[in-house]
Design an enzyme around this catalytic site. Sequence first.
Site, short mmCIF file in Angstrom:
data_model
loop_
_atom_site.label_atom_id
_atom_site.label_comp_id
_atom_site.label_asym_id
_atom_site.label_seq_id
_atom_site.Cartn_x
_atom_site.Cartn_y
_atom_site.Cartn_z
N ARG A 66 -1.22 5.91 11.87
CA ARG A 66 -2.10 5.04 10.97
C ARG A 66 -3.32 5.59 10.90
NH1 ARG A 66 -1.87 1.14 7.08
NH2 ARG A 66 0.14 0.39 7.90
N HIS A 110 -7.94 -12.49 -4.53
CA HIS A 110 -7.01 -13.27 -3.88
C HIS A 110 -6.55 -14.33 -4.69
CE1 HIS A 110 -4.75 -14.61 -0.25
NE2 HIS A 110 -5.41 -15.95 -0.53
N ASP A 151 -9.75 -11.51 3.74
CA ASP A 151 -10.24 -12.45 2.88
C ASP A 151 -11.44 -13.27 3.40
OD1 ASP A 151 -6.69 -13.08 2.51
OD2 ASP A 151 -7.93 -11.73 1.70
C1 GRF Z 1 -0.77 -10.97 -7.42
O1 GRF Z 1 -0.17 -11.81 -6.65
C2 GRF Z 1 -2.21 -10.92 -6.88
O2 GRF Z 1 -2.86 -12.22 -6.60
C3 GRF Z 1 -2.43 -10.04 -5.46
O3 GRF Z 1 -1.09 -9.01 -5.60
C4 GRF Z 1 -0.12 -9.65 -6.60
C5 GRF Z 1 0.37 -8.67 -7.47
O4 GRF Z 1 -0.60 -8.07 -8.13
N1 GRF Z 1 -3.63 -9.79 -5.18
P1 GRF Z 1 -0.37 -7.46 -9.27
O5 GRF Z 1 0.61 -7.56 -10.52
O6 GRF Z 1 0.11 -5.61 -8.69
O7 GRF Z 1 -1.59 -6.83 -9.94
#
Ligand code: GRF
Length: 197
Positions: A66, A110, A151
Amino acid sequence: MLRVVVMVSGGGTNLQAIIDGIANKEIEHAHIVGVISNNYGVYALERAAKAGIDHAVVSPKDFADRTSFNEALLDKVRSYEPDLIVLAGFLVVIPEKMIDEYENRIINIHPSLIPSFCGTGYYGLKVHEAALARGVKLTGATVHYVDKGTDTGPIILQKAVEVKDGDTPEILQRRVMEEAEWKLLPEAISKIAKEKI
Ligand code: GRF
């Protein structure tokens, strides 16, 4: 002109909302200088390619540990010399060193009204499964600055979305994306670009 790097993991619908927001001038004084994915072959990379945006994959699978992945990710971010880093469906923990180096210049979308249904383990469909299980009548999305928590950074924008009878997690996720995520992220970038935040 705000130099924006967008970090993705999957379908890239939030990335597309930013691309479209710049094209239709909803977002001014900003341009995407790079897209970074932690996964190969995701549609977000196709979206970047179609838009003529430089894109790269930095995958944990390509590194022995990592620490070396984190270094490679930070090096790739640095190479774009971003003013703003946007986590758009990015599902990898951001290295603390990167948060220190780009303090208050990393934002995340989020899919809930933080502080509800957020933190470790709450991502993607799991967020909407929890909202439906709790029986909330309103959910939504939040754009916030990224700090060293999960978050937990300062909230920038939020938008509420109605939960409807018969909603499945997939239906609710789609409504939250359409009515909240795809509006909030471009709006937040536009405000930052205009230095309103
Ligand atoms: C979505 O549910 C978003 O809320 C979260 O990641 C998911 C996919 O997002 N942050 P995307 O279609 O790859 O932008």
